[in-house]
Scaffold this motif. Structure first.
Motif, PDB file in Angstrom:
ATOM      1  N   GLY A 201      37.478   6.572 -13.278  1.00  0.00           N
ATOM      2  CA  GLY A 201      38.443   6.156 -14.281  1.00  0.00           C
ATOM      3  C   GLY A 201      38.654   7.227 -15.338  1.00  0.00           C
ATOM      4  O   GLY A 201      38.255   8.387 -15.178  1.00  0.00           O
ATOM      5  N   THR A 202      39.259   6.833 -16.445  1.00  0.00           N
ATOM      6  CA  THR A 202      39.553   7.763 -17.526  1.00  0.00           C
ATOM      7  C   THR A 202      38.378   7.859 -18.485  1.00  0.00           C
ATOM      8  O   THR A 202      37.899   6.834 -18.978  1.00  0.00           O
TER       9      THR A 202
ATOM     10  N   THR B 149      40.190  10.861 -10.314  1.00  0.00           N
ATOM     11  CA  THR B 149      39.821   9.880 -11.345  1.00  0.00           C
ATOM     12  C   THR B 149      38.874   8.848 -10.751  1.00  0.00           C
ATOM     13  O   THR B 149      39.067   7.644 -10.940  1.00  0.00           O
TER      14      THR B 149
ATOM     15  N   ARG C  32      43.100   2.185  -4.217  1.00  0.00           N
ATOM     16  CA  ARG C  32      42.508   2.760  -5.433  1.00  0.00           C
ATOM     17  C   ARG C  32      41.690   4.004  -5.091  1.00  0.00           C
ATOM     18  O   ARG C  32      41.745   5.006  -5.808  1.00  0.00           O
TER      19      ARG C  32
ATOM     20  N   ALA D 275      42.570   7.686  -6.367  1.00  0.00           N
ATOM     21  CA  ALA D 275      41.568   8.340  -7.212  1.00  0.00           C
ATOM     22  C   ALA D 275      41.164   9.697  -6.652  1.00  0.00           C
ATOM     23  O   ALA D 275      40.905  10.641  -7.404  1.00  0.00           O
TER      24      ALA D 275
ATOM     25  N   TYR E 194      31.856   7.924 -20.676  1.00  0.00           N
ATOM     26  CA  TYR E 194      32.676   6.767 -20.334  1.00  0.00           C
ATOM     27  C   TYR E 194      32.239   5.539 -21.128  1.00  0.00           C
ATOM     28  O   TYR E 194      31.117   5.472 -21.651  1.00  0.00           O
TER      29      TYR E 194
ATOM     30  N   ASP F 111      32.943  -0.050 -18.218  1.00  0.00           N
ATOM     31  CA  ASP F 111      33.858   0.529 -17.232  1.00  0.00           C
ATOM     32  C   ASP F 111      33.110   1.407 -16.233  1.00  0.00           C
ATOM     33  O   ASP F 111      33.414   1.399 -15.032  1.00  0.00           O
TER      34      ASP F 111
ATOM     35  N   SER G  78      30.361   4.926  -8.773  1.00  0.00           N
ATOM     36  CA  SER G  78      30.608   5.269  -9.427  1.00  0.00           C
ATOM     37  C   SER G  78      29.620   4.557 -10.201  1.00  0.00           C
ATOM     38  O   SER G  78      29.202   5.098 -10.911  1.00  0.00           O
TER      39      SER G  78
ATOM     40  N   SER H 265      32.853   0.923 -12.200  1.00  0.00           N
ATOM     41  CA  SER H 265      33.286   1.976 -11.279  1.00  0.00           C
ATOM     42  C   SER H 265      32.190   2.328 -10.279  1.00  0.00           C
ATOM     43  O   SER H 265      32.465   2.549  -9.091  1.00  0.00           O
TER      44      SER H 265
END
Length: 281
Positions: free
Chosen positions: A133-134, A130, A121, A125, A158, A162, A30, A166
């Motif tokens: 993440g958000t 996700t 996780r 996800a 993003y 973060d 990510s 990710s």
């Protein structure tokens, strides 16, 4: 194909079973390295382990205007950006697959809860779509179907820290979660394997994975294969989840990544992406 599941996420231990034995129920999906273009839905065998990450592209695209909702929508790929018979669907947010619902067997990990939590996780996800993440800013997504295969594509902005975290997390998964057992839910025990997937050399950083879940659906043996891809451009990123019970087309994953990254670059440069000519990817 799995029966559509409600958007509300079920408990990890119990979830509705898949309806007719197929993949991904009606709508969902990510700073690492890896990316990809292509086509058919032929059942793909899992690639060799060891291709987890690649070097970021020499040309950085980290500067650019803030991504707007309109820009995020413009950066989405269309069916013309994919090969074969992919058609866009109206309800990708509803895709869910109960084979992904369950709890990671902590006892099987040498490092116990620490590594198991990373694998949990991942599974969560994949179910919730996700992976990064958000989003902290604008986002847009669309989905495509080819037979019983599904491809979900998202563009979003993003928080930089973060997003970097990710991407590093995704990069670590072929080692941390190379193989584990998922328990609970209506699908019983399932064996999950995670390997690296080579992606096109594009963006500031990229990471690809192929995730295979072997278990049972409606009392019959079933194997869910998903390609997972993420490409970062500055603080924006694209994510792709592609596959099904018939396998995952790595070519289609590559096409989505390659063409999608170019579209996002155009948006970040203040230009409107041009439609992909029919038959060109």
């Amino acid at each position: 194909m799995t029966t559509p599941r409600p958007i509300v996420r079920p408990s990890r231990a119990l979830a509705c079973a898949l309806a007719a034995g197929t993949l991904l129920a009606t709508a969902a999906c990510s700073d690492g390295e890896t990316g990809a273009p292509s086509g058919s839905r032929t059942a793909s065998t899992v690639a060799e382990r060891g291709v987890a990450a690649q070097t970021a592209s020499p040309t950085s695209t980290s500067t650019g205007p803030e991504l707007t909702e309109r820009g995020a929508r413009q950066a989405l790929i269309t069916s013309e950006d994919l090969e074969d018979n992919w058609t866009q669907v109206d309800n990708p947010r509803e895709w869910r697959d109960s084979l992904l619902v369950g709890d990671v067997d902590v006892a099987a990990f040498l490092n116990g809860k620490s590594d198991a939590s990373e694998c949990q996780r991942l599974v969560d996800a994949l179910y919730d779509e996700t992976l990064l993440g958000t989003p902290s800013g604008a986002s847009a997504l669309n989905g495509f179907q080819d037979g019983e295969s599904r491809l979900l594509y998202q563009v979003a902005a993003y928080d930089k820290a973060d997003l970097d975290d990710s991407m590093q997390w995704l990069k670590s998964l072929p080692d941390t979660c190379d193989q584990f057992t998922l328990t609970g839910g209506d699908s019983g025990d399932r064996t999950v394997q995670v390997i690296g997937l080579k992606l096109p050399d594009t963006g500031d950083a990229r990471q690809g994975l192929t995730v295979t879940v072997k278990g049972n659906s409606n009392g019959e043996p079933a194997t869910l294969t998903l390609d997972v891809a993420a490409v970062r451009l500055g603080t924006d990123a694209i994510t792709v989840t592609n596959g099904g019970l018939d396998g995952a087309s790595h070519d289609s994953t590559s096409a989505a990544v390659g063409n999608g990254t170019e579209r996002l670059k155009e948006v970040r440069a203040g230009r409107t992406p041009q439609p992909t000519p029919s038959g060109v990817s």
